[in-house]
Design an enzyme around this catalytic site. Structure first.
Site, short mmCIF file in Angstrom:
data_model
loop_
_atom_site.label_atom_id
_atom_site.label_comp_id
_atom_site.label_asym_id
_atom_site.label_seq_id
_atom_site.Cartn_x
_atom_site.Cartn_y
_atom_site.Cartn_z
N ARG A 51 0.80 -1.22 0.00
CA ARG A 51 0.00 0.00 0.00
C ARG A 51 0.83 1.27 0.00
O ARG A 51 0.65 2.14 -0.83
CB ARG A 51 -0.89 0.03 1.25
CG ARG A 51 -2.35 -0.09 0.99
CD ARG A 51 -2.98 -0.69 2.19
NE ARG A 51 -2.20 -1.84 2.62
CZ ARG A 51 -2.30 -3.03 2.07
NH1 ARG A 51 -3.16 -3.25 1.13
NH2 ARG A 51 -1.54 -4.03 2.48
N THR A 52 1.75 1.36 0.94
CA THR A 52 2.46 2.63 1.08
C THR A 52 3.26 2.94 -0.18
O THR A 52 3.22 4.05 -0.71
CB THR A 52 3.39 2.58 2.32
OG1 THR A 52 2.61 2.21 3.45
CG2 THR A 52 4.02 3.93 2.58
N LYS A 80 24.46 -5.48 -0.24
CA LYS A 80 25.92 -5.53 -0.31
C LYS A 80 26.55 -4.80 0.87
O LYS A 80 27.76 -4.67 0.94
CB LYS A 80 26.40 -4.88 -1.62
CG LYS A 80 25.89 -5.54 -2.87
CD LYS A 80 26.28 -4.68 -4.08
CE LYS A 80 25.51 -5.12 -5.32
NZ LYS A 80 25.57 -4.10 -6.37
N ARG A 101 11.49 3.76 3.37
CA ARG A 101 11.01 2.84 4.43
C ARG A 101 12.17 1.95 4.80
O ARG A 101 12.90 1.44 3.93
CB ARG A 101 9.84 1.99 3.95
CG ARG A 101 9.57 0.85 4.92
CD ARG A 101 8.30 0.12 4.65
NE ARG A 101 7.16 0.95 4.99
CZ ARG A 101 5.92 0.49 5.08
NH1 ARG A 101 5.67 -0.77 4.83
NH2 ARG A 101 4.93 1.29 5.39
N HIS A 129 5.34 6.36 11.36
CA HIS A 129 4.83 6.18 10.01
C HIS A 129 3.97 7.40 9.69
O HIS A 129 2.74 7.31 9.63
CB HIS A 129 4.00 4.88 9.94
CG HIS A 129 3.66 4.45 8.55
ND1 HIS A 129 3.94 5.20 7.44
CD2 HIS A 129 3.04 3.34 8.10
CE1 HIS A 129 3.50 4.56 6.36
NE2 HIS A 129 2.94 3.42 6.75
#
Lengths: 307, 143
Positions: A51-52, A80, A101, A129
């Site tokens: 969703r986000t 990495k 995120r 959030h």
């Protein structure tokens, strides 16, 4: 350079302006269809999201802009061992704005120290959030007319649920807000919310275990998922995951105008039979997320002098 | 009676809670002083405290960042010595920010993986002496 790390980065007046802009975008989509033409949003998602990430991408595409990015740490240089600081330094040369995120709390804040472009915290671990909070506030205001004079029940994983922490931080700035915090004892809100925000500001709140007992008092019920990815121990997750299930029988205990919100995705905590109830507002909430993110992107790019 | 001579220039940190002096030696990084001599007196008799520790540091004044002392124990008395005389008794208060002294213990904090990141804590609640990590806002519990 202005960034968005927490919902508190915007004053209530600024949030009001943002919501009015979102209203205008929702009603006049065509007017904004080329507002970000030639601009690029980078979506740096170090942990999975549907969703986000799609909401951010839809927001930028609706504004006529471009999108680039990665959808998991495995598909980026983080696998990495590249640091957040290095990644954002590079991305700053590729894009005009970045949504990040990360599973580690504070990672987007680290990014702001090295970024030449506005950074939006799209969720950092169990911490904050803020764009979900903007979506929640915008939905409450859209459906209730104003934010204030509300009894809000927050139910489920209040310990790791970052949406809950961000929402409490944001709501305490509005008048006459009362909270009923509904969770198992193992998943109560952390001290930096209970002590430093609620108690310190004298906000009325109660902590209870029973959803049924709380239902008749609520204007808003904000359900949350127990998040598997926040537990170090699978046994604890299994013990907690079905602690609360909102179904038709519990909805009968609620007021006629109560709203059910959920940041989604849901697992078992809201039975699908509730979806048809007119009080179920979680899909409207998800759709609202695109409009408020469009307003946010426009605002941050304008303040950065990019637009 | 143990006798340690006075110092010409430096600091005398008095009224340290008994047993805390070695921790303070580490926090102030006294072992890393290039031009300094340190004497630690432990379990000295004190009318006020019963027993106390004292640290004497012979070094150029202002070569030690004393802000952290306010975090460790603001009851410590700091005497600043120049030319064999006490020229200042400095009061201690809680620093608003602590940098690279204590570490965040939250395994979900970005500081647990990102290299070269300064460890920064801010004073969140002066009354209860609560410090929180600038990144994840977790309360520091190690004091």
């Amino acid at each position: 350079m202005r960034h968005l790390m927490s919902p508190l980065d915007f004053t209530t007046d600024e949030l009001y302006d943002l919501m009015r802009l979102a209203d205008d975008i929702r009603e006049n989509r065509q007017k904004y269809a080329k507002a970000c033409e030639g601009k690029t949003l980078a979506t740096c998602f170090y942990e999975p999201s549907t969703r986000t990430r799609l909401s951010f991408e839809a927001a930028m595409l609706n504004l006529g802009g471009n999108v680039l990015g990665f959808a998991s740490a495995d598909s980026s240089s983080a696998a990495k061992g590249e640091s957040v600081s290095d990644t954002i330094r590079v991305i700053s040369g590729y894009a005009d704005i970045c949504a990040i995120r990360h599973p580690k709390e504070g990672a987007p804040l680290v990014a702001t120290s090295h970024s030449g472009i506005p950074v939006i915290n799209a969720g950092d671990g169990g911490h904050q959030h803020p764009t979900q909070t903007l979506t929640d506030l915008y939905t409450i205001r859209s459906l209730r007319g104003e934010i204030g004079g509300l009894t809000i029940g927050l139910c489920g994983d209040l310990k790791f649920g970052r949406t809950v922490h961000s929402l409490i931080n944001a709501l305490v700035r509005y008048p006459d807000i009362r909270f009923i915090l509904i969770s198992p004892p193992e998943l109560v809100v952390p001290s930096y919310i209970r002590d430093d925000v609620l108690t310190a500001r004298g906000i009325p709140f109660t902590e209870v275990k029973s959803l049924e007992d709380a239902m008749p008092e609520l204007d808003i019920l904000y359900m949350t998922r127990v998040q598997r990815e926040r537990f170090f121990n699978e046994e604890d997750y299994i013990r907690m995951k079905d602690f609360y299930i909102l179904d038709k029988s519990k909805m009968e205990l609620a007021r006629e105008n109560m709203l059910v919100l959920h940041p989604l995705p849901r697992v078992n905590e809201i039975s699908v039979e509730v979806d048809e109830d007119p009080r179920a507002a979680y899909f409207t909430q998800a759709h609202n997320g695109v409009f408020i993110r469009m307003a946010l992107i426009l605002t941050l790019l304008k303040e950065a002098g990019t637009l | 009676m143990l006798n340690i001579s006075g110092i010409r220039e430096g600091y005398v940190l008095d009224h340290i809670k008994a047993g805390m002096s070695l921790k303070i030696y580490d926090y102030l990084k006294l072992g890393e002083l290039e031009d300094g001599t340190t004497a630690i007196i432990m379990n000295a008799r004190s009318n006020k405290m019963g027993k106390k520790d004292i640290i004497k540091v012979e070094c150029p004044v202002d070569s030690i960042d004393l802000d952290i002392l306010g975090y460790i124990d603001h009851n410590i008395t700091v005497n600043i010595i120049k030319d064999d005389e006490i020229v200042e008794k400095r009061g201690l208060s809680l620093p608003h920010e602590i940098r690279n002294v204590i570490r965040c213990k939250n395994p979900r904090c970005i500081t647990s993986v990102e290299q070269g990141l300064p460890q920064i804590f801010y004073l969140a609640d002066e009354k209860n002496e609560v410090y929180r990590c600038r990144y994840c806002e977790e309360k520091y519990r190690g004091k």
